[in-house]
Design a protein around this motif. Structure first.
Motif, PDB file in Angstrom:
ATOM      1  N   UNK A   1     -53.158 -74.099  11.713  1.00 15.02           N
ATOM      2  CA  UNK A   1     -52.855 -75.060  10.644  1.00 15.02           C
ATOM      3  C   UNK A   1     -52.752 -76.506  11.092  1.00 15.02           C
ATOM      4  N   UNK A   2     -52.188 -76.755  12.257  1.00 17.84           N
ATOM      5  CA  UNK A   2     -52.068 -78.139  12.710  1.00 17.84           C
ATOM      6  C   UNK A   2     -53.087 -78.431  13.794  1.00 17.84           C
ATOM      7  N   UNK A   3     -54.348 -78.087  13.516  1.00 17.49           N
ATOM      8  CA  UNK A   3     -55.401 -78.216  14.510  1.00 17.49           C
ATOM      9  C   UNK A   3     -55.572 -79.668  14.947  1.00 17.49           C
TER      10      UNK A   3
ATOM     11  N   UNK B   1     -49.726 -68.262  11.880  1.00 16.06           N
ATOM     12  CA  UNK B   1     -51.097 -68.753  11.949  1.00 16.06           C
ATOM     13  C   UNK B   1     -51.512 -69.208  13.325  1.00 16.06           C
ATOM     14  N   UNK B   2     -50.573 -69.202  14.276  1.00 18.66           N
ATOM     15  CA  UNK B   2     -50.885 -69.647  15.630  1.00 18.66           C
ATOM     16  C   UNK B   2     -51.674 -68.607  16.406  1.00 18.66           C
ATOM     17  N   UNK B   3     -52.246 -69.036  17.518  1.00 19.94           N
ATOM     18  CA  UNK B   3     -53.135 -68.179  18.299  1.00 19.94           C
ATOM     19  C   UNK B   3     -52.660 -68.051  19.737  1.00 19.94           C
ATOM     20  N   UNK B   4     -52.730 -66.834  20.253  1.00 20.53           N
ATOM     21  CA  UNK B   4     -52.528 -66.546  21.671  1.00 20.53           C
ATOM     22  C   UNK B   4     -53.897 -66.384  22.313  1.00 20.53           C
TER      23      UNK B   4
ATOM     24  N   UNK C   1     -49.663 -65.387   9.029  1.00 20.60           N
ATOM     25  CA  UNK C   1     -48.511 -65.813   8.232  1.00 20.60           C
ATOM     26  C   UNK C   1     -48.000 -64.657   7.382  1.00 20.60           C
ATOM     27  N   UNK C   2     -46.684 -64.632   7.168  1.00 17.76           N
ATOM     28  CA  UNK C   2     -46.107 -63.595   6.315  1.00 17.76           C
ATOM     29  C   UNK C   2     -46.513 -63.825   4.869  1.00 17.76           C
ATOM     30  N   UNK C   3     -46.837 -62.742   4.211  1.00 19.13           N
ATOM     31  CA  UNK C   3     -47.227 -62.839   2.809  1.00 19.13           C
ATOM     32  C   UNK C   3     -45.980 -62.922   1.929  1.00 19.13           C
ATOM     33  N   UNK C   4     -46.095 -63.726   0.898  1.00 20.33           N
ATOM     34  CA  UNK C   4     -44.951 -63.888  -0.020  1.00 20.33           C
ATOM     35  C   UNK C   4     -44.697 -62.611  -0.802  1.00 20.33           C
TER      36      UNK C   4
END
Length: 287
Positions: free
Chosen positions: A46-48, A154-157, A284-287
């Motif tokens: 998201x904050x690319x 949404x982050x990546x390892x 991301x967790x779904x609402x």
């Protein structure tokens, strides 16, 4: 207790495995992966871009982390060696870089909430085969879980580790020729680097042995600093984790594997690949 035999502040002084100045000198020409990590830092989270928050686990003296900081990323690094972390901090301060470093174990489940003070990151990197220091499946799972806990939604390892077929699955097997040019098990491979103070060659004699039952690759070194210094013995054991073990670790940590690569150019993973790169996303967790 740590299962890895890499205890960097307890091994023989003067080894390039433990002395930051010698480590940097021995790895001065290791730069080919830096463009890869720069690309991965600017990926699709998201904050690319240069606003992305980057964490490198097992960061050493900051070879990768400081390169990213120079490009404008806010970078944090964690390593087990206090000597390496102090070296990374000195280099960051000397260059006025936005990089923070802390001593810690990448298997620590409280890493994000304690040592990193609750921060979450857009990318977590484990570079330069450092995941191989996890010598069994339990430590592998702990490291991946701790890395996942450091990720923002949404982050990546991104992990660059040893290919599982780097050494063939037989005791005392022939090593992967792209990694060990001798292609012969247990035979000395000699290489050298420039002494960080004198500039004279430091010769390193390297033997290795692979145990197919445990998947442990044991390295033994004799480091020659030259007359009148006595040769320095050193050792390092790493593990070639299987694809199934790695996939299971990602699954257990709740990460979705999104990409596999066999080189730093983004090529596919295939038998004989020199690298084993995994990208996994924390959804991301779904609402």
């Amino acid at each position: 207790m740590p299962q890895t035999d890499y205890q960097p502040d307890r091994l023989t002084a003067g080894s390039y495995l433990t002395d930051p100045a010698h480590y940097d000198a021995a790895h001065a020409d290791v730069v080919s992966d830096l463009p890869f990590w720069l690309r991965m830092a600017g990926g699709a989270a998201p904050s690319a871009g240069q606003g992305a928050r980057i964490l490198e686990l097992a960061c050493g003296t900051g070879r990768v982390a400081l390169h990213l900081a120079k490009a404008g990323f806010a970078v944090s690094g964690v390593d087990l060696s206090s000597a390496f972390i102090e070296a990374a901090r000195r280099k960051a301060a000397a260059q006025a870089l936005d990089a923070r470093f802390a001593v810690g174990d990448m298997r620590d489940p409280s890493l994000a909430d304690t040592l990193l003070e609750g921060q979450r990151f857009d990318r977590v990197f484990i570079a330069f085969n450092s995941l191989g220091l996890m010598l069994n499946a339990a430590d592998l799972n702990a490291a991946v879980a701790a890395a996942a806990a450091c990720l923002a939604p949404g982050g990546e390892l991104v992990i660059d580790t040893y290919p599982p077929d780097m050494v063939r699955d037989a005791p005392m097997a022939v090593a992967h020729p792209a990694i060990f040019p001798t292609g012969k098990p247990g035979v000395v491979w000699r290489w050298a680097y420039a002494h960080p103070e004198t500039g004279l060659p430091v010769a390193v004699d390297h033997r290795h042995r692979f145990d197919a039952a445990t998947r442990l690759l044991r390295h033994a070194f004799i480091i020659h600093h030259g007359v009148p210094a006595a040769p320095i013995p050193a050792h390092l054991t790493v593990r070639l984790h299987s694809d199934a073990e790695l996939q299971a670790a990602f699954d257990a940590a709740g990460l979705q594997v999104t990409q596999r690569m066999g080189d730093h150019r983004g090529g596919p993973m295939r038998p004989g690949s020199r690298h084993n790169i995994w990208v996994a996303r924390r959804e991301p967790k779904r609402a």
